[in-house]
Design a protein around this motif. Structure first.
Motif, mmCIF file in Angstrom:
data_model
loop_
_atom_site.group_PDB
_atom_site.id
_atom_site.type_symbol
_atom_site.label_atom_id
_atom_site.label_comp_id
_atom_site.label_asym_id
_atom_site.label_seq_id
_atom_site.Cartn_x
_atom_site.Cartn_y
_atom_site.Cartn_z
ATOM 1 N N PRO A 141 0.811 -1.227 0.000
ATOM 2 C CA PRO A 141 0.000 0.000 0.000
ATOM 3 C C PRO A 141 0.843 1.277 0.000
ATOM 4 O O PRO A 141 0.537 2.228 -0.731
ATOM 5 C CB PRO A 141 -0.835 -0.133 1.281
ATOM 6 C CG PRO A 141 -0.916 -1.606 1.521
ATOM 7 C CD PRO A 141 0.417 -2.136 1.098
ATOM 8 N N ARG A 142 1.904 1.293 0.781
ATOM 9 C CA ARG A 142 2.743 2.498 0.892
ATOM 10 C C ARG A 142 3.566 2.718 -0.374
ATOM 11 O O ARG A 142 3.635 3.827 -0.910
ATOM 12 C CB ARG A 142 3.655 2.370 2.105
ATOM 13 C CG ARG A 142 4.479 3.611 2.397
ATOM 14 C CD ARG A 142 5.281 3.413 3.681
ATOM 15 N NE ARG A 142 6.115 4.568 3.984
ATOM 16 C CZ ARG A 142 5.730 5.619 4.690
ATOM 17 N NH1 ARG A 142 4.487 5.668 5.168
ATOM 18 N NH2 ARG A 142 6.556 6.623 4.933
ATOM 19 N N ILE A 143 4.193 1.640 -0.867
ATOM 20 C CA ILE A 143 5.048 1.764 -2.044
ATOM 21 C C ILE A 143 4.228 2.112 -3.280
ATOM 22 O O ILE A 143 4.598 2.994 -4.068
ATOM 23 C CB ILE A 143 5.851 0.475 -2.254
ATOM 24 C CG1 ILE A 143 6.905 0.294 -1.145
ATOM 25 C CG2 ILE A 143 6.511 0.467 -3.636
ATOM 26 C CD1 ILE A 143 7.989 1.358 -1.105
ATOM 27 N N ALA A 144 3.113 1.428 -3.489
ATOM 28 C CA ALA A 144 2.290 1.679 -4.677
ATOM 29 C C ALA A 144 1.760 3.110 -4.674
ATOM 30 O O ALA A 144 1.735 3.771 -5.723
ATOM 31 C CB ALA A 144 1.140 0.678 -4.742
ATOM 32 N N PHE A 145 1.349 3.605 -3.531
ATOM 33 C CA PHE A 145 0.878 4.990 -3.428
ATOM 34 C C PHE A 145 2.000 5.952 -3.812
ATOM 35 O O PHE A 145 1.791 6.906 -4.569
ATOM 36 C CB PHE A 145 0.399 5.268 -1.998
ATOM 37 C CG PHE A 145 -0.317 6.575 -1.823
ATOM 38 C CD1 PHE A 145 -1.698 6.646 -1.923
ATOM 39 C CD2 PHE A 145 0.384 7.743 -1.541
ATOM 40 C CE1 PHE A 145 -2.375 7.849 -1.755
ATOM 41 C CE2 PHE A 145 -0.268 8.950 -1.375
ATOM 42 C CZ PHE A 145 -1.656 9.002 -1.486
ATOM 43 N N GLY A 146 3.213 5.689 -3.311
ATOM 44 C CA GLY A 146 4.349 6.555 -3.628
ATOM 45 C C GLY A 146 4.701 6.547 -5.101
ATOM 46 O O GLY A 146 5.100 7.575 -5.666
ATOM 47 N N ILE A 147 4.554 5.395 -5.746
ATOM 48 C CA ILE A 147 4.816 5.338 -7.186
ATOM 49 C C ILE A 147 3.802 6.181 -7.938
ATOM 50 O O ILE A 147 4.152 6.943 -8.850
ATOM 51 C CB ILE A 147 4.789 3.870 -7.677
ATOM 52 C CG1 ILE A 147 5.932 3.070 -7.058
ATOM 53 C CG2 ILE A 147 4.879 3.827 -9.207
ATOM 54 C CD1 ILE A 147 5.857 1.576 -7.339
ATOM 55 N N GLY A 148 2.538 6.065 -7.555
ATOM 56 C CA GLY A 148 1.508 6.893 -8.203
ATOM 57 C C GLY A 148 1.773 8.376 -8.035
ATOM 58 O O GLY A 148 1.599 9.157 -8.983
ATOM 59 N N GLU A 149 2.197 8.787 -6.842
ATOM 60 C CA GLU A 149 2.559 10.191 -6.613
ATOM 61 C C GLU A 149 3.675 10.629 -7.558
ATOM 62 O O GLU A 149 3.620 11.722 -8.141
ATOM 63 C CB GLU A 149 3.022 10.378 -5.168
ATOM 64 C CG GLU A 149 1.947 10.357 -4.121
ATOM 65 C CD GLU A 149 2.521 10.608 -2.739
ATOM 66 O OE1 GLU A 149 1.988 11.468 -2.009
ATOM 67 O OE2 GLU A 149 3.524 9.945 -2.378
#
Length: 356
Positions: A141-149
């Motif tokens: 959840p944290r990594i995927a969100f950061g990639i989207g950002e």
């Protein structure tokens, strides 16, 4: 040479699949020449080189140059183009947009003193995120969100033209449709000839792309990484340290990079990446169909690379193959994901169809 007629370098370059095969020890002559080039450039005799662990289509070394830790990449293909210099400039542009990238200390793509292009950049000691993913230790959840950002941030970079960039940071093509269709027929024909697709499957894909031509009418292009995957992101289980490998970057569609994540990941991963993106900027019109259209195009390319470079014959020591599975599993996944992309485009499906 010009990359004008290239859709994706690994499979379309004149020396197709160069650097994608399993390599032995780094070439001793190149290593000696590289060390001498570094000594000349940094005006020092203190250069230590050891073979790097890069898994892309470049030769790599870890280095200490006058005590400074560096990561070295060498492009020694026969085409002798200057793309490493373009990528070096792009790394700085992306960092200026607020996304972490390694700093480039030096780059020489002229081949005036050595017969290859080389790039010396900041060495970041974190592994790539695929290291953690294959161990089941990544905080999805944290990594995927950061990639989207990050994708949303680098899309603030607007580039003239479309497709692969020349040395003036301008895409080679006047329209996005011209770039999108580049080599499409050759890619599909290759997959049919090699028995990965049937002719009827190929015709179905062509027809569905033709039905969605209007989605390719872009006024301007945005920066697209074009090889966005966990092995091109460095960090810990829960934090991103840097994005790397921008040498395939293009001027293109806002949904392209997000679709690349769907080449590997499920709906839960994509949902968090979408949320990260939307925390920075809104989705473009028709974003869902554009997402599926680009997933379809990207899966065609990845199928060509995987078939042509023999990826389906590898074991789970290969970075693309999940722990405990095989090259045959990768083949089945590739077929399945290509089919889901086609289904999603035809029906404007939700990303739920990517659920395992």
């Amino acid at each position: 040479m010009s990359r004008r007629d290239i859709y994706y370098w690994k499979c379309d370059r004149p020396a197709a699949f160069h650097g994608t095969q399993i390599r032995g020890a780094a070439d001793a002559e190149i290593e000696q020449q590289l060390g001498e080039a570094l000594q000349r450039h940094f005006v020092t005799q203190v250069v230590e080189l050891s073979t790097g662990i890069g898994q892309g289509n470049h030769l790599t070394w870890d280095a200490r140059v006058a005590g400074q830790a560096m990561f070295l990449r060498v492009e020694n293909g026969p085409e002798k183009d200057g793309q490493l210099a373009v990528e070096s400039a792009l790394l700085a542009r992306v960092r200026e947009a607020g996304v972490m990238t390694p700093r480039v200390y030096a780059c020489d793509a002229s081949r005036s003193r050595v017969p290859f292009a080389w790039q010396a950049m900041e060495r970041i000691f974190d592994p790539d995120l695929n290291h953690w993913f294959k161990q089941g230790r990544i905080d999805v959840p944290r990594i995927a969100f950061g990639i989207g950002e990050a994708v949303a941030k680098w899309q603030t970079i607007k580039l003239p033209g479309f497709g692969i960039l020349d040395e003036s940071m301008c895409g080679y093509h006047a329209t996005y449709a011209d770039y999108f269709h580049l080599r499409l027929d050759q890619h599909l024909t290759f997959l049919v000839t090699r028995g990965f697709l049937t002719q009827s499957q190929s015709d179905e894909i062509r027809g569905e792309i033709e039905n969605h031509q209007s989605l390719l009418q872009l006024d301007t292009g945005c920066f697209v990484h074009k090889d966005l995957a966990l092995w091109n992101i460095l960090g810990s289980e829960s934090e991103i340290s840097a994005f790397i490998d921008f040498d395939d970057a293009i001027s293109g569609d806002p949904m392209d990079d997000l679709s690349l994540l769907a080449c590997f990941h499920d709906d839960a991963f994509l949902r968090r990446a979408f949320e990260g993106y939307q925390s920075i900027r809104a989705f473009p019109p028709d974003y869902l169909r554009r997402f599926w259209l680009h997933l379809l195009r990207n899966m065609i390319v990845k199928s060509v690379i995987r078939v042509g470079a023999g990826y389906f014959d590898r074991d789970d020591g290969f970075f693309l193959i999940s722990s405990g599975t095989s090259g045959q599993s990768l083949r089945e996944f590739t077929h399945s994901r290509l089919g889901l992309a086609l289904q999603g485009l035809r029906n404007s499906s939700s990303i739920d169809i990517l659920r395992p």
